[in-house]
Scaffold this motif. Structure first.
Motif, short mmCIF file in Angstrom:
data_model
loop_
_atom_site.label_atom_id
_atom_site.label_comp_id
_atom_site.label_asym_id
_atom_site.label_seq_id
_atom_site.Cartn_x
_atom_site.Cartn_y
_atom_site.Cartn_z
N PRO A 4 -0.50 1.74 28.42
CA PRO A 4 -1.71 2.55 28.61
C PRO A 4 -2.94 1.74 28.23
N ALA A 5 -4.06 2.05 28.89
CA ALA A 5 -5.28 1.29 28.67
C ALA A 5 -5.74 1.36 27.22
N GLY A 6 -5.46 2.45 26.54
CA GLY A 6 -5.92 2.60 25.17
C GLY A 6 -5.02 1.94 24.14
N ALA A 7 -3.91 1.39 24.54
CA ALA A 7 -2.96 0.81 23.59
C ALA A 7 -3.35 -0.63 23.30
N SER A 8 -4.32 -0.79 22.41
CA SER A 8 -4.86 -2.11 22.09
C SER A 8 -3.78 -3.05 21.58
N GLY A 9 -2.87 -2.56 20.74
CA GLY A 9 -1.82 -3.41 20.20
C GLY A 9 -0.96 -4.01 21.29
N ASN A 10 -0.61 -3.20 22.29
CA ASN A 10 0.21 -3.69 23.40
C ASN A 10 -0.54 -4.72 24.23
N SER A 11 -1.81 -4.45 24.52
CA SER A 11 -2.57 -5.41 25.33
C SER A 11 -2.81 -6.70 24.54
N ALA A 12 -3.00 -6.57 23.23
CA ALA A 12 -3.19 -7.78 22.40
C ALA A 12 -1.91 -8.61 22.40
N SER A 13 -0.76 -7.96 22.23
CA SER A 13 0.52 -8.69 22.23
C SER A 13 0.75 -9.38 23.57
N ARG A 14 0.43 -8.69 24.64
CA ARG A 14 0.58 -9.26 25.98
C ARG A 14 -0.36 -10.45 26.16
N ALA A 15 -1.60 -10.30 25.71
CA ALA A 15 -2.57 -11.39 25.82
C ALA A 15 -2.11 -12.61 25.02
N VAL A 16 -1.55 -12.38 23.83
CA VAL A 16 -1.04 -13.48 23.02
C VAL A 16 0.09 -14.19 23.74
N GLU A 17 1.03 -13.43 24.30
CA GLU A 17 2.15 -14.03 25.04
C GLU A 17 1.65 -14.89 26.20
N ALA A 19 -1.37 -16.22 26.58
CA ALA A 19 -2.12 -17.36 26.06
C ALA A 19 -1.18 -18.45 25.56
N LEU A 20 -0.17 -18.06 24.78
CA LEU A 20 0.76 -19.06 24.25
C LEU A 20 1.53 -19.77 25.37
N ALA A 21 1.94 -19.02 26.38
CA ALA A 21 2.65 -19.63 27.52
C ALA A 21 1.73 -20.60 28.26
N SER A 22 0.47 -20.22 28.45
CA SER A 22 -0.48 -21.09 29.12
C SER A 22 -0.74 -22.36 28.32
N LEU A 23 -0.93 -22.21 27.01
CA LEU A 23 -1.19 -23.37 26.16
C LEU A 23 0.00 -24.32 26.15
N GLU A 24 1.21 -23.76 26.04
CA GLU A 24 2.41 -24.60 26.06
C GLU A 24 2.55 -25.30 27.41
N GLY A 25 2.28 -24.57 28.50
CA GLY A 25 2.36 -25.14 29.84
C GLY A 25 1.36 -26.26 30.07
N SER A 26 0.23 -26.18 29.36
CA SER A 26 -0.81 -27.21 29.49
C SER A 26 -0.63 -28.36 28.50
N LYS A 27 0.48 -28.31 27.76
CA LYS A 27 0.80 -29.35 26.78
C LYS A 27 -0.22 -29.41 25.63
N ASP A 62 -9.45 -24.37 30.80
CA ASP A 62 -9.57 -23.88 32.17
C ASP A 62 -8.29 -23.19 32.63
N HIS A 63 -7.15 -23.77 32.33
CA HIS A 63 -5.86 -23.19 32.68
C HIS A 63 -5.67 -21.83 32.00
N LEU A 64 -6.07 -21.73 30.74
CA LEU A 64 -5.95 -20.49 29.99
C LEU A 64 -6.86 -19.40 30.56
N ILE A 65 -8.08 -19.76 30.88
CA ILE A 65 -9.03 -18.79 31.45
C ILE A 65 -8.46 -18.21 32.74
N LYS A 66 -7.92 -19.06 33.59
CA LYS A 66 -7.32 -18.60 34.85
C LYS A 66 -6.09 -17.74 34.60
N ALA A 67 -5.25 -18.11 33.64
CA ALA A 67 -4.03 -17.34 33.34
C ALA A 67 -4.38 -15.94 32.85
#
Length: 124
Positions: A4-17, A19-27, A62-67
């Motif tokens: 749900p749009a109001g579930a900040s915790g869920n959206s934060a966890s998703r954003a972290v996942e 971001a971390l995948a993007s950062l790892e993918g970008s070495k 740049d890769h993270l912003i796009k992801a």
């Protein structure tokens, strides 16, 4: 199933996942995720990472912003991309700092945010 749009915790966890995948993918190097919920109203999580050079920092950012945008998390606010010494990416729920190693060592922001709350230690 989308959260749900109001579930900040869920959206934060998703954003972290994402971001971390993007950062790892970008070495990106030395990736640190810090939970700052309750410590700051700025965001729920802070992520700090390093790039090997100006060019690598810019590419990682740049890769993270796009992801983040492709994941439907909106357009992040970005500071420092032109100089690429320290790029700050603010998606609302998370703030990501991508540094060149020397700049990261100088500011050492993860130490500041990872430090225990002094108030918590002085409570009886």
């Amino acid at each position: 199933m989308p959260s749900p749009a109001g579930a900040s915790g869920n959206s934060a966890s998703r954003a972290v996942e994402i971001a971390l995948a993007s950062l790892e993918g970008s070495k990106a190097e030395d990736i640190v995720s810090i939970d700052i919920q309750g410590k700051s109203a700025l965001a729920d999580y802070m992520i700090v990472a390093s790039g090997r050079s100006h060019r690598h920092v810019a590419a990682v950012a740049d890769h993270l912003i796009k992801a983040l945008k492709e994941a439907g998390l909106g357009t992040a606010r970005v500071e420092g991309l032109s100089g690429a010494d320290w790029v700050l990416i603010d998606s609302g729920d998370i703030i990501v700092h991508v540094f060149r190693p020397e700049v990261r060592e100088f500011y050492n922001i993860e130490k500041m945010w990872s430090a225990p709350d002094l108030e918590d230690e002085t409570l009886h």
